[in-house]
Scaffold this motif. Structure first.
Motif, PDB file in Angstrom:
ATOM      1  N   GLU A  19       0.993  -1.302  -0.076  1.00  0.00           N
ATOM      2  CA  GLU A  19       0.179   0.115  -0.105  1.00  0.00           C
ATOM      3  C   GLU A  19       0.988   1.259   0.061  1.00  0.00           C
ATOM      4  N   LEU A  20       1.849   1.208   0.745  1.00  0.00           N
ATOM      5  CA  LEU A  20       2.880   2.372   0.884  1.00  0.00           C
ATOM      6  C   LEU A  20       3.563   2.769  -0.594  1.00  0.00           C
ATOM      7  N   GLN A  21       3.769   1.550  -1.291  1.00  0.00           N
ATOM      8  CA  GLN A  21       4.204   1.935  -2.694  1.00  0.00           C
ATOM      9  C   GLN A  21       3.640   2.468  -3.531  1.00  0.00           C
ATOM     10  N   HIS A  22       2.062   2.370  -3.356  1.00  0.00           N
ATOM     11  CA  HIS A  22       1.140   3.190  -4.197  1.00  0.00           C
ATOM     12  C   HIS A  22       0.927   4.556  -3.714  1.00  0.00           C
ATOM     13  N   ARG A  23       0.951   4.760  -2.407  1.00  0.00           N
ATOM     14  CA  ARG A  23       0.634   5.968  -1.635  1.00  0.00           C
ATOM     15  C   ARG A  23       1.579   7.060  -1.823  1.00  0.00           C
ATOM     16  N   ILE A  24       3.008   6.678  -1.919  1.00  0.00           N
ATOM     17  CA  ILE A  24       3.858   7.553  -1.945  1.00  0.00           C
ATOM     18  C   ILE A  24       4.199   8.207  -3.415  1.00  0.00           C
ATOM     19  N   ARG A  25       3.526   7.722  -4.598  1.00  0.00           N
ATOM     20  CA  ARG A  25       3.474   8.106  -5.722  1.00  0.00           C
ATOM     21  C   ARG A  25       3.121   9.655  -5.794  1.00  0.00           C
ATOM     22  N   SER A  26       2.199  10.029  -4.865  1.00  0.00           N
ATOM     23  CA  SER A  26       1.808  11.319  -5.022  1.00  0.00           C
ATOM     24  C   SER A  26       2.269  12.447  -4.127  1.00  0.00           C
ATOM     25  N   LEU A  27       3.358  12.199  -3.442  1.00  0.00           N
ATOM     26  CA  LEU A  27       4.209  12.726  -2.553  1.00  0.00           C
ATOM     27  C   LEU A  27       5.346  13.514  -3.115  1.00  0.00           C
ATOM     28  N   PRO A  28       5.524  14.821  -2.912  1.00  0.00           N
ATOM     29  CA  PRO A  28       6.731  15.600  -3.346  1.00  0.00           C
ATOM     30  C   PRO A  28       7.829  15.110  -2.664  1.00  0.00           C
ATOM     31  N   ILE A  36      11.323   9.467   5.229  1.00  0.00           N
ATOM     32  CA  ILE A  36      12.751   8.779   5.505  1.00  0.00           C
ATOM     33  C   ILE A  36      13.299   9.281   6.750  1.00  0.00           C
ATOM     34  N   ASP A  37      13.049  10.370   7.205  1.00  0.00           N
ATOM     35  CA  ASP A  37      13.707  10.827   8.229  1.00  0.00           C
ATOM     36  C   ASP A  37      12.900  10.094   9.518  1.00  0.00           C
ATOM     37  N   TYR A  38      11.532  10.015   9.650  1.00  0.00           N
ATOM     38  CA  TYR A  38      10.719   9.433  10.641  1.00  0.00           C
ATOM     39  C   TYR A  38      11.133   7.947  10.501  1.00  0.00           C
ATOM     40  N   GLU A  39      11.203   7.263   9.499  1.00  0.00           N
ATOM     41  CA  GLU A  39      11.422   5.852   9.322  1.00  0.00           C
ATOM     42  C   GLU A  39      12.925   5.285   9.758  1.00  0.00           C
ATOM     43  N   GLU A  40      13.630   6.403   9.736  1.00  0.00           N
ATOM     44  CA  GLU A  40      15.259   6.106  10.166  1.00  0.00           C
ATOM     45  C   GLU A  40      15.202   6.323  11.668  1.00  0.00           C
ATOM     46  N   SER A  41      14.244   7.099  12.221  1.00  0.00           N
ATOM     47  CA  SER A  41      14.601   7.334  13.619  1.00  0.00           C
ATOM     48  C   SER A  41      13.473   6.579  14.384  1.00  0.00           C
ATOM     49  N   HIS A  42      12.580   5.638  13.694  1.00  0.00           N
ATOM     50  CA  HIS A  42      11.651   4.703  14.388  1.00  0.00           C
ATOM     51  C   HIS A  42      11.923   3.362  14.048  1.00  0.00           C
ATOM     52  N   ALA A  43      11.178   2.786  13.204  1.00  0.00           N
ATOM     53  CA  ALA A  43      11.394   1.386  12.784  1.00  0.00           C
ATOM     54  C   ALA A  43      12.592   1.061  12.261  1.00  0.00           C
ATOM     55  N   ASN A  44      13.216   1.921  11.212  1.00  0.00           N
ATOM     56  CA  ASN A  44      14.525   1.780  10.504  1.00  0.00           C
ATOM     57  C   ASN A  44      14.188   0.615   9.499  1.00  0.00           C
ATOM     58  N   ARG A  45      13.192   0.138   9.128  1.00  0.00           N
ATOM     59  CA  ARG A  45      12.942  -0.934   7.913  1.00  0.00           C
ATOM     60  C   ARG A  45      13.550  -1.013   6.701  1.00  0.00           C
ATOM     61  N   THR A  46      14.599  -1.726   6.441  1.00  0.00           N
ATOM     62  CA  THR A  46      15.236  -1.559   5.361  1.00  0.00           C
ATOM     63  C   THR A  46      14.305  -1.535   3.873  1.00  0.00           C
ATOM     64  N   PRO A  47      13.361  -2.522   4.001  1.00  0.00           N
ATOM     65  CA  PRO A  47      12.535  -2.297   2.755  1.00  0.00           C
ATOM     66  C   PRO A  47      11.915  -1.046   2.437  1.00  0.00           C
ATOM     67  N   VAL A  48      11.542  -0.686   3.398  1.00  0.00           N
ATOM     68  CA  VAL A  48      10.663   0.780   3.448  1.00  0.00           C
ATOM     69  C   VAL A  48      11.574   1.664   3.031  1.00  0.00           C
ATOM     70  N   LEU A  49      12.682   1.870   3.560  1.00  0.00           N
ATOM     71  CA  LEU A  49      13.669   2.731   3.235  1.00  0.00           C
ATOM     72  C   LEU A  49      13.981   2.706   1.997  1.00  0.00           C
ATOM     73  N   GLU A  50      14.429   1.446   1.374  1.00  0.00           N
ATOM     74  CA  GLU A  50      14.657   1.434   0.042  1.00  0.00           C
ATOM     75  C   GLU A  50      13.538   1.839  -0.856  1.00  0.00           C
ATOM     76  N   LEU A  51      12.447   1.521  -0.550  1.00  0.00           N
ATOM     77  CA  LEU A  51      11.267   1.965  -1.486  1.00  0.00           C
ATOM     78  C   LEU A  51      11.169   3.472  -1.265  1.00  0.00           C
ATOM     79  N   LEU A  52      11.271   4.039  -0.284  1.00  0.00           N
ATOM     80  CA  LEU A  52      11.312   5.745  -0.259  1.00  0.00           C
ATOM     81  C   LEU A  52      12.413   6.245  -0.867  1.00  0.00           C
ATOM     82  N   ARG A  53      13.683   5.706  -0.838  1.00  0.00           N
ATOM     83  CA  ARG A  53      14.765   6.386  -1.522  1.00  0.00           C
ATOM     84  C   ARG A  53      14.785   6.295  -2.920  1.00  0.00           C
TER      85      ARG A  53
END
Length: 112
Positions: A19-28, A36-53
């Protein structure tokens, strides 16, 4: 540090990666950086960070955010006013375990 309620995606922590993969398409880019900052300081999930980057790189290479308001829909079903028909009266009666998994070999099964 950003709180969960200030994130660009409602219920971000509860979104599955598909779901995140589709929802981030509209984000600047700025909103992706916030996630990315939030993810790094909280769950730090590698697949999510790779997707966002990866999405951030796509934007840097000229991709455009798609349309849509991510604040409008959380993806959760709405609450209903109907309630549940389940009650203690409609629940199954408790019983003991089956002997060897076969109902015929369990005489009485906790019955008086």
């Amino acid at each position: 540090m950003t709180s969960d309620s200030a994130l660009p995606l409602p219920d971000y922590d509860e979104l599955p990666i598909t779901e995140l993969q589709h929802r981030i398409r509209s984000l600047p880019d700025e909103d992706l950086r916030t996630l990315i900052d939030y993810e790094e300081s909280h769950a730090n999930r590698t697949p999510v960070l790779e997707l966002l980057r990866t999405r951030q790189s796509e934007l840097a290479e000229g991709a455009e955010p798609s349309g849509g308001d991510q604040q409008a829909d959380s993806g959760k079903p709405a609450d209903t006013s109907h309630g549940s028909p389940v009650s203690a009266d409609s629940a199954a009666q408790p019983s003991g375990p089956l002997r060897h998994g076969v109902a015929g070999q369990t005489p009485g099964r906790d019955r008086p």
